[in-house]
Design a protein around this motif. Structure first.
Motif, PDB file in Angstrom:
ATOM      1  N   ARG A 136       0.827  -1.213   0.000  1.00 37.08           N
ATOM      2  CA  ARG A 136       0.000   0.000   0.000  1.00 37.08           C
ATOM      3  C   ARG A 136       0.858   1.258   0.000  1.00 37.08           C
ATOM      4  O   ARG A 136       0.528   2.251  -0.647  1.00 37.08           O
ATOM      5  CB  ARG A 136      -0.924   0.007   1.222  1.00 37.08           C
ATOM      6  CG  ARG A 136      -2.164  -0.843   1.052  1.00 37.08           C
ATOM      7  CD  ARG A 136      -3.094  -0.709   2.231  1.00 37.08           C
ATOM      8  NE  ARG A 136      -4.284  -1.536   2.065  1.00 37.08           N
ATOM      9  CZ  ARG A 136      -5.164  -1.775   3.005  1.00 37.08           C
ATOM     10  NH1 ARG A 136      -4.994  -1.257   4.208  1.00 37.08           N
ATOM     11  NH2 ARG A 136      -6.220  -2.541   2.779  1.00 37.08           N
ATOM     12  N   SER A 137       1.946   1.219   0.735  1.00 35.96           N
ATOM     13  CA  SER A 137       2.851   2.367   0.803  1.00 35.96           C
ATOM     14  C   SER A 137       3.455   2.665  -0.578  1.00 35.96           C
ATOM     15  O   SER A 137       3.510   3.828  -1.009  1.00 35.96           O
ATOM     16  CB  SER A 137       3.957   2.087   1.817  1.00 35.96           C
ATOM     17  OG  SER A 137       4.876   3.129   1.857  1.00 35.96           O
ATOM     18  N   LYS A 138       3.883   1.616  -1.283  1.00 39.66           N
ATOM     19  CA  LYS A 138       4.457   1.807  -2.626  1.00 39.66           C
ATOM     20  C   LYS A 138       3.415   2.335  -3.607  1.00 39.66           C
ATOM     21  O   LYS A 138       3.703   3.218  -4.424  1.00 39.66           O
ATOM     22  CB  LYS A 138       5.030   0.483  -3.136  1.00 39.66           C
ATOM     23  CG  LYS A 138       6.344   0.097  -2.472  1.00 39.66           C
ATOM     24  CD  LYS A 138       6.834  -1.249  -2.978  1.00 39.66           C
ATOM     25  CE  LYS A 138       8.152  -1.643  -2.289  1.00 39.66           C
ATOM     26  NZ  LYS A 138       8.588  -2.994  -2.701  1.00 39.66           N
ATOM     27  N   GLU A 139       2.196   1.782  -3.541  1.00 40.18           N
ATOM     28  CA  GLU A 139       1.129   2.224  -4.441  1.00 40.18           C
ATOM     29  C   GLU A 139       0.754   3.688  -4.176  1.00 40.18           C
ATOM     30  O   GLU A 139       0.498   4.453  -5.108  1.00 40.18           O
ATOM     31  CB  GLU A 139      -0.112   1.336  -4.273  1.00 40.18           C
ATOM     32  CG  GLU A 139       0.058  -0.080  -4.792  1.00 40.18           C
ATOM     33  CD  GLU A 139       0.359  -0.116  -6.281  1.00 40.18           C
ATOM     34  OE1 GLU A 139      -0.345   0.563  -7.051  1.00 40.18           O
ATOM     35  OE2 GLU A 139       1.323  -0.804  -6.672  1.00 40.18           O
ATOM     36  N   MET A 140       0.750   4.070  -2.886  1.00 42.68           N
ATOM     37  CA  MET A 140       0.423   5.456  -2.530  1.00 42.68           C
ATOM     38  C   MET A 140       1.504   6.410  -3.034  1.00 42.68           C
ATOM     39  O   MET A 140       1.208   7.501  -3.532  1.00 42.68           O
ATOM     40  CB  MET A 140       0.294   5.560  -1.006  1.00 42.68           C
ATOM     41  CG  MET A 140      -0.412   6.789  -0.519  1.00 42.68           C
ATOM     42  SD  MET A 140      -2.141   6.762  -0.996  1.00 42.68           S
ATOM     43  CE  MET A 140      -2.591   8.448  -0.688  1.00 42.68           C
ATOM     44  N   THR A 141       2.757   6.001  -2.921  1.00 43.29           N
ATOM     45  CA  THR A 141       3.880   6.809  -3.415  1.00 43.29           C
ATOM     46  C   THR A 141       3.763   7.012  -4.923  1.00 43.29           C
ATOM     47  O   THR A 141       3.973   8.122  -5.434  1.00 43.29           O
ATOM     48  CB  THR A 141       5.218   6.136  -3.070  1.00 43.29           C
ATOM     49  OG1 THR A 141       5.279   5.909  -1.655  1.00 43.29           O
ATOM     50  CG2 THR A 141       6.389   7.000  -3.474  1.00 43.29           C
ATOM     51  N   LYS A 142       3.420   5.930  -5.647  1.00 41.62           N
ATOM     52  CA  LYS A 142       3.251   6.025  -7.106  1.00 41.62           C
ATOM     53  C   LYS A 142       2.104   6.954  -7.468  1.00 41.62           C
ATOM     54  O   LYS A 142       2.211   7.781  -8.380  1.00 41.62           O
ATOM     55  CB  LYS A 142       2.952   4.630  -7.687  1.00 41.62           C
ATOM     56  CG  LYS A 142       4.155   3.720  -7.796  1.00 41.62           C
ATOM     57  CD  LYS A 142       3.698   2.407  -8.423  1.00 41.62           C
ATOM     58  CE  LYS A 142       4.727   1.306  -8.200  1.00 41.62           C
ATOM     59  NZ  LYS A 142       4.182   0.003  -8.640  1.00 41.62           N
TER      60      LYS A 142
END
Length: 399
Positions: free
Chosen positions: A372-378
Motif C-alpha cells: 500500500r505504501s508503494k502504491e500510494m507513493t506512485k
C-alpha cells in the motif's frame, strides 16, 4: 518545649498540587497506558502530558467536486475567511475504514421474509447478494475531524481551566458558523467527554473496537482495578487505561504494530506549485486503510514580511553575479518572483501558514502495508507530489 509552628495557609494552586500528590501508587493494567501521552479528558477537552489543551470536533463533509465552479469559489472564500480568525494550530483528520454493512443486509433479509410476492422476494435476495459482493470489497466509511489547540498567549504551561473552556467553546461556535457557510455541519454530542474518549479508543484500538465496545473496556478496567488495587482505586483510574491499546511494537525500522494492526507513515515533502480546487480528494479517496492528517501552523505576519523582504534583497544581490546561462539564474529568479507573490498577499488581508501532510497507512501484515505504501507513493508521484517515508522515525510519526 518549642511551640509548634503555625499551619501555613495554602493557596488554591498549592491545594491542587497536594491533591495530585495524594494519588496512590497503583498497579497499571498495561504498560501502554503509561506510554500514551494523555493526562486527562475533561469537559470535552483533552489535556496532553506536556500540558497542551486540544479540542476535537466532528464535521460532516460535502461533495465539493460535484458543485459548480461558482459554488466551489464561494466555499473556498468562506473557508479562507475562517482561517483568518481560526486558532493558530489546526489539524484536519480523515479516518477511513471498511464499512459495516451487516445491519443493512439484516434489514433487507427482514423485509424479504415479510414479502408475500415470490418474484419481489427473489429480487430482494439478489439485491442483498449484490450489496454483499460490492460492500465487502469497496464500501468504505470516512469520518472528518477538525482539531485545534488552545494557544497560551502568556506562554504559561498551566492556564486557568475556565479560560481554556471559554476559549474552546468560542472556537467551536466560530467553526460552526463559518463551516455552515461552506455547507458543512459540525456535529454536537450530549456528552463531549465521552465522545473524545470514544474517538481515542477507536483510533488506537482499530482491531479490538470491532468486537469490544468502549463500555466493555470500561467494565474490564474497573474489574481489574477493584481486584488488584482495591475498590477505592476506581476514582484514580487514568483515562489512558480506557483508550490505550493492549500492545504496541516499535522494534521494526519501517513499521509499527499497534493492537495487532501494522502502521507505516508517509509525509509529503514536495508539493506542486499550483493545485486545482479539491486537490486533496486524491488522498482522501485513496481507499481503505489510508488516513490523512493535514496540519496548519499560523505564522506571525509582520515577521514573515520582514523575513521575505530580507530574502528578496539577498537573492537580488546574488543574481547580479550570475549569467543568464547559469543554472542558478532560473532558481534565483523564481525565488524572487515567489517572494514578491507572498509579500503582495501578506500586504493585503491574507495570512501566512505552514502546512504539512502526514499519510497513515494501515494493513493486516507487513507485506500489505509495504504494498500500500508503494502504491500510494506512485499515485502521488503521478500528480507531481513527492513523499518521504518515516524510516527509523515510525515512533515519532505515531506520536
Amino acid at each position: 518545649r518549642r511551640a509548634a509552628p503555625p499551619k501555613k495557609e495554602l493557596s488554591r494552586k498549592e491545594e491542587k498540587s497536594e491533591k495530585v500528590q495524594e494519588v496512590p501508587d497503583l498497579l497499571p493494567m498495561s504498560w501502554t497506558a503509561s506510554y500514551i501521552p494523555l493526562k486527562q479528558v475533561k469537559n470535552g477537552i483533552i489535556q496532553t502530558s506536556d500540558n497542551r489543551f486540544v479540542k476535537i470536533v466532528e464535521v460532516l463533509p460535502i461533495n465539493f467536486l460535484l458543485r459548480s465552479s461558482s459554488e466551489q469559489r464561494s466555499i473556498i472564500l468562506s473557508f479562507m475567511s475562517y482561517l483568518k480568525i481560526a486558532p493558530p494550530n489546526i489539524q484536519l483528520k480523515v479516518l477511513s475504514r471498511k464499512a459495516d454493512i451487516q445491519e443493512y443486509i439484516d434489514k433487507i433479509d427482514e423485509e424479504a421474509e415479510k414479502e408475500t410476492d415470490e418474484r419481489c422476494k427473489i429480487l430482494q435476495e439478489d439485491y442483498a447478494e449484490l450489496i454483499k459482493s460490492l460492500g465487502m470489497k469497496e464500501a468504505i466509511t470516512r469520518r472528518f475531524f477538525l482539531i485545534f489547540e488552545y494557544p497560551s498567549r502568556s506562554g504559561s504551561k498551566n492556564p486557568d481551566e475556565r479560560d481554556v473552556h471559554l476559549y474552546m467553546r468560542s472556537a467551536v461556535q466560530t467553526a460552526k458558523k463559518y463551516l455552515a457557510m461552506c455547507g458543512n455541519i459540525v456535529l454536537e454530542h450530549e456528552n463531549e467527554t465521552r465522545f473524545c474518549v470514544e474517538i481515542l479508543y477507536q483510533l488506537l484500538n482499530r482491531q479490538t473496537c470491532l468486537t469490544e465496545s468502549l463500555n466493555d473496556r470500561i467494565k474490564e478496567v474497573r474489574k481489574y482495578y477493584t481486584e488488584e488495587n482495591g475498590p477505592e482505586s476506581i476514582r484514580y483510574i487514568p483515562v489512558t487505561e480506557l483508550v490505550a491499546p493492549r500492545t504496541i511494537d516499535f522494534r521494526n525500522w519501517n513499521y509499527v504494530v499497534v493492537d495487532g494492526l501494522y502502521y507505516t507513515y508517509l509525509y509529503v515533502q514536495k508539493y506542486r506549485s499550483r493545485v486545482p480546487a479539491g486537490w486533496l480528494s486524491l488522498l482522501i479517496n485513496a481507499g481503505e486503510g489510508i488516513d490523512i492528517d493535514v496540519f496548519f501552523f499560523k505564522q506571525d505576519k509582520n515577521r514573515c514580511v520582514e523575513r521575505i523582504g530580507r530574502r528578496i534583497r539577498l537573492n537580488r544581490s546574488k543574481i547580479k553575479d550570475t549569467y543568464d546561462s547559469n543554472s542558478d539564474f532560473d532558481s534565483l529568479s523564481e525565488s524572487i518572483q515567489a517572494g514578491y507573490y507572498l509579500k503582495r498577499g501578506l500586504s493585503g488581508s491574507e495570512e501566512f501558514y505552514y502546512m504539512s501532510i502526514l499519510v497513515t497507512i494501515t494493513g493486516h501484515s507487513e507485506q500489505e502495508v509495504e504494498w500500500r505504501s508503494k502504491e500510494m507513493t506512485k499515485l502521488l508521484s503521478s500528480q507531481d507530489i513527492g513523499t518521504g517515508s518515516c524510516i527509523f522515525r515510525e515512533e515519532q510519526a505515531f506520536l
